[in-house]
Design an enzyme around this catalytic site. Structure first.
Site, PDB file in Angstrom:
ATOM      1  N   ILE A   1       0.814  -1.210   0.000  1.00 18.47           N
ATOM      2  CA  ILE A   1       0.000   0.000   0.000  1.00 18.47           C
ATOM      3  C   ILE A   1       0.852   1.267   0.000  1.00 18.47           C
ATOM      4  O   ILE A   1       0.581   2.209  -0.733  1.00 18.47           O
ATOM      5  CB  ILE A   1      -1.010   0.007   1.173  1.00 18.47           C
ATOM      6  CG1 ILE A   1      -2.021   1.140   1.005  1.00 18.47           C
ATOM      7  CG2 ILE A   1      -0.306   0.086   2.507  1.00 18.47           C
ATOM      8  CD1 ILE A   1      -2.939   1.020  -0.168  1.00 18.47           C
ATOM      9  N   ASP A   2       1.899   1.310   0.821  1.00 16.58           N
ATOM     10  CA  ASP A   2       2.797   2.467   0.793  1.00 16.58           C
ATOM     11  C   ASP A   2       4.130   2.107   1.428  1.00 16.58           C
ATOM     12  O   ASP A   2       4.298   1.006   1.956  1.00 16.58           O
ATOM     13  CB  ASP A   2       2.157   3.702   1.439  1.00 16.58           C
ATOM     14  CG  ASP A   2       1.887   3.571   2.934  1.00 16.58           C
ATOM     15  OD1 ASP A   2       2.101   2.477   3.498  1.00 16.58           O
ATOM     16  OD2 ASP A   2       1.463   4.572   3.545  1.00 16.58           O
ATOM     17  N   PRO A   3       5.125   2.994   1.377  1.00 18.38           N
ATOM     18  CA  PRO A   3       6.465   2.654   1.869  1.00 18.38           C
ATOM     19  C   PRO A   3       6.503   2.514   3.387  1.00 18.38           C
ATOM     20  O   PRO A   3       5.562   2.886   4.094  1.00 18.38           O
ATOM     21  CB  PRO A   3       7.320   3.851   1.419  1.00 18.38           C
ATOM     22  CG  PRO A   3       6.518   4.561   0.380  1.00 18.38           C
ATOM     23  CD  PRO A   3       5.085   4.321   0.739  1.00 18.38           C
TER      24      PRO A   3
END
EC number: 3.2.2.27
Length: 218
Positions: free
Chosen positions: A67-69
């Protein structure tokens, strides 16, 4: 390698020619949102946000999407952890090591796995806060995914809750697997068989299997 230079983004964006078709779209959005993004302390750092655009796409068969870092110390390469301290990549490595009998290893990185592109749906987050940059990436996230879909045969989305609506993300029919997040509660990911499922799907398409062992640093 090509370079995109923008008025409102001080860092040249290097990109492989396989991304050329969406570069104008990226340029338009970042010219508008870049100044606000620059006001934030980000993970990864500003100059590394677009690092994965250096990757070619024609040689990729699988895209693994988070989904994201990481909220701290992200490098711009999804799931990468130079000191192998992040829970997510450690869980991934342990899952693959059990299935393919790799007993001793120092790290794991999808960057070294032939045919695989690692990707984050949102390319950055506010340092220390996951999913905090949705507003910055909502105009580009699906553009990136659908561009990648023109090249890969299988998407593997990590996170059943994050990607429960994946059908609304993709504009064209694409083989998709949605698995547990590596940091899922109750350690569901420990027994997840998705890496092998991905290979089975590739075989059904008469494409070579992925050698997941290539990602290990021994």
């Amino acid at each position: 390698m090509k370079t995109l230079k923008l008025n409102n983004w001080p860092y040249p964006i290097e990109y492989h020619e396989d991304w050329e078709n969406i570069i104008n779209h990226i340029s338009d959005v970042i010219e508008e949102t870049g100044p606000w993004l620059l006001e934030e302390n980000t993970s990864p750092s500003h100059e590394n946000i677009f690092k994965q655009l250096k990757q070619s796409l024609k040689d990729k068969r699988v895209c693994i999407v988070g989904i994201d870092p990481y909220p701290t110390d992200a490098t711009g390469v999804p799931f990468e952890s130079p000191d192998f301290s992040k829970k997510t990549i450690k869980a991934i490595a342990e899952n693959i090591s059990r299935r393919y009998n790799v007993r001793l290893f120092k790290n794991y990185n999808f960057l070294f796995v032939e045919g695989v592109l690692a990707w984050n749906y949102y390319l950055s987050c506010r340092e220390g806060e996951t999913k905090s940059h949705k507003i910055f990436w909502e105009r580009l996230a699906d553009v990136f995914i659908n561009h990648i879909a023109a090249y890969v045969s299988v998407f593997y989305f990590l996170g059943k809750s994050d990607f429960s609506n994946f059908r609304s993300i993709l504009n064209s029919p694409t083989t998709v697997v949605v698995g547990y997040h590596p940091a899922a509660r109750n350690r569901q990911f420990d027994t997840d068989e998705t890496f092998e499922i991905v290979n089975t799907l590739l075989e059904l398409k008469n494409e070579p299997r992925i050698n997941w062992v290539q990602g290990f640093e021994i």
